[in-house]
Structure formats: structure tokens, C-alpha cells
Design a protein around this motif. Structure first.
Motif, PDB file in Angstrom:
ATOM      1  N   CYS A 104       0.855  -1.187   0.000  1.00  0.00           N
ATOM      2  CA  CYS A 104       0.000   0.000   0.000  1.00  0.00           C
ATOM      3  C   CYS A 104       0.894   1.242   0.000  1.00  0.00           C
ATOM      4  CB  CYS A 104      -0.899  -0.014   1.232  1.00  0.00           C
ATOM      5  SG  CYS A 104      -1.913   1.459   1.399  1.00  0.00           S
ATOM      6  N   PRO A 105       1.122   1.842  -1.171  1.00  0.00           N
ATOM      7  CA  PRO A 105       2.045   2.984  -1.270  1.00  0.00           C
ATOM      8  C   PRO A 105       1.682   4.189  -0.408  1.00  0.00           C
ATOM      9  CG  PRO A 105       1.567   2.113  -3.439  1.00  0.00           C
ATOM     10  CD  PRO A 105       0.638   1.417  -2.477  1.00  0.00           C
ATOM     11  N   LEU A 106       0.459   4.262   0.078  1.00  0.00           N
ATOM     12  CA  LEU A 106       0.093   5.372   0.964  1.00  0.00           C
ATOM     13  C   LEU A 106       0.931   5.371   2.246  1.00  0.00           C
ATOM     14  CD1 LEU A 106      -3.795   5.440   0.602  1.00  0.00           C
ATOM     15  CD2 LEU A 106      -2.126   7.005  -0.389  1.00  0.00           C
ATOM     16  N   PHE A 157       8.148   6.464  -6.447  1.00  0.00           N
ATOM     17  CA  PHE A 157       6.823   5.995  -6.841  1.00  0.00           C
ATOM     18  C   PHE A 157       6.035   7.096  -7.537  1.00  0.00           C
ATOM     19  CE2 PHE A 157       2.285   5.407  -5.905  1.00  0.00           C
ATOM     20  CZ  PHE A 157       2.077   4.191  -6.533  1.00  0.00           C
ATOM     21  N   THR A 158       6.114   8.319  -7.018  1.00  0.00           N
ATOM     22  CA  THR A 158       5.395   9.446  -7.608  1.00  0.00           C
ATOM     23  C   THR A 158       5.901   9.745  -9.014  1.00  0.00           C
ATOM     24  OG1 THR A 158       5.015  10.380  -5.420  1.00  0.00           O
ATOM     25  CG2 THR A 158       4.766  11.868  -7.299  1.00  0.00           C
ATOM     26  N   VAL A 159       7.217   9.748  -9.188  1.00  0.00           N
ATOM     27  CA  VAL A 159       7.792   9.998 -10.517  1.00  0.00           C
ATOM     28  C   VAL A 159       7.384   8.893 -11.488  1.00  0.00           C
ATOM     29  CG1 VAL A 159       9.971  10.120 -11.801  1.00  0.00           C
ATOM     30  CG2 VAL A 159       9.710  11.383  -9.665  1.00  0.00           C
ATOM     31  N   THR A 216       4.082   7.078 -16.014  1.00  0.00           N
ATOM     32  CA  THR A 216       3.115   6.087 -16.512  1.00  0.00           C
ATOM     33  C   THR A 216       1.836   6.762 -16.994  1.00  0.00           C
ATOM     34  OG1 THR A 216       3.989   4.450 -14.968  1.00  0.00           O
ATOM     35  CG2 THR A 216       1.815   4.013 -15.906  1.00  0.00           C
ATOM     36  N   VAL A 217       1.317   7.696 -16.217  1.00  0.00           N
ATOM     37  CA  VAL A 217       0.094   8.404 -16.619  1.00  0.00           C
ATOM     38  C   VAL A 217       0.336   9.200 -17.892  1.00  0.00           C
ATOM     39  CG1 VAL A 217      -1.489  10.268 -15.946  1.00  0.00           C
ATOM     40  CG2 VAL A 217      -0.911   8.460 -14.313  1.00  0.00           C
TER      41      VAL A 217
END
Length: 106
Positions: free
Chosen positions: A54-56, A90-92, A97-98
Motif C-alpha cells: 500500500c504505497p500510501l 513511486f510518484t515519478v 506512466t500516466v
């Protein structure tokens, strides 16, 4: 003989009164006697490992890192920093990806 304000003459040292800088070194070490929370690995490393599911959890640990939570226990600093770095990576990766998915449909 004096070196930078410190007397090396034993007789001169015995004349003065000295006080201890620290009363007890054991009180400082006592803080590290207790185990870290989250199964003994600390909130930071636990969040780092949990973040793969869970990346949160990485973002939660990042907030704690920037709020200087590690000042309570310096042993937490490395785990919280690792979680902050994982959140950044993860954010990058998520943004790339988006962007690839959005621009591949045109």
C-alpha cells in the motif's frame, strides 16, 4: 603550560573546582534500551515495507519525516528517509506512466 585555555599543570588543575558536564551518561542510553514500535523495526522501516503493498504508507512516513518525528528517537530517521525516497520514486514513476498512457492514445 597552557593550551588554548586548558591547563596541563596538574597542581593548577587540582586547585580549581570542576563540575561534570553530564550528570549521567546512562540516562541518554536508557532511551535506546526500549525497542522501536512496529515489531521492533520502527515506523519508518515498517512503512517502507508496507508501502510495497500500500504505497500510501510511504506518504505517511514522508509526512512524519518532514515533521521531524525522528527527533523523538533518532533511530527512526533512516527508515523515514527511505520511505520518503520510495514515495518520491513511486510518484515519478506514476507520473511517467500516466503521461505515457495519456499521450499514447493520440
Amino acid at each position: 603550560m597552557k593550551l588554548k585555555g586548558v591547563s596541563t599543570d596538574i597542581e593548577e588543575q587540582n586547585k580549581g573546582e570542576y563540575s561534570l558536564i553530564r550528570k549521567d551518561e546512562e540516562t541518554e542510553l536508557g532511551m535506546f534500551d526500549k525497542p522501536l514500535p512496529c515489531f521492533g523495526c520502527g515506523i519508518g522501516w515498517f512503512s517502507f515495507l508496507l508501502g510495497f503493498v500500500c504505497p500510501l504508507a510511504w506518504y505517511f512516513a514522508t509526512v512524519l519525516y518532514f515533521m521531524s518525528y525522528y527527533r523523538r528517537d533518532p533511530r527512526e530517521r533512516s527508515g523515514l528517509a527511505a520511505s520518503a525516497i520510495a514515495a518520491l520514486v513511486f510518484t515519478v514513476a506514476l507520473i511517467i506512466t500516466v503521461l505515457v498512457l495519456v499521450f499514447s492514445h493520440h
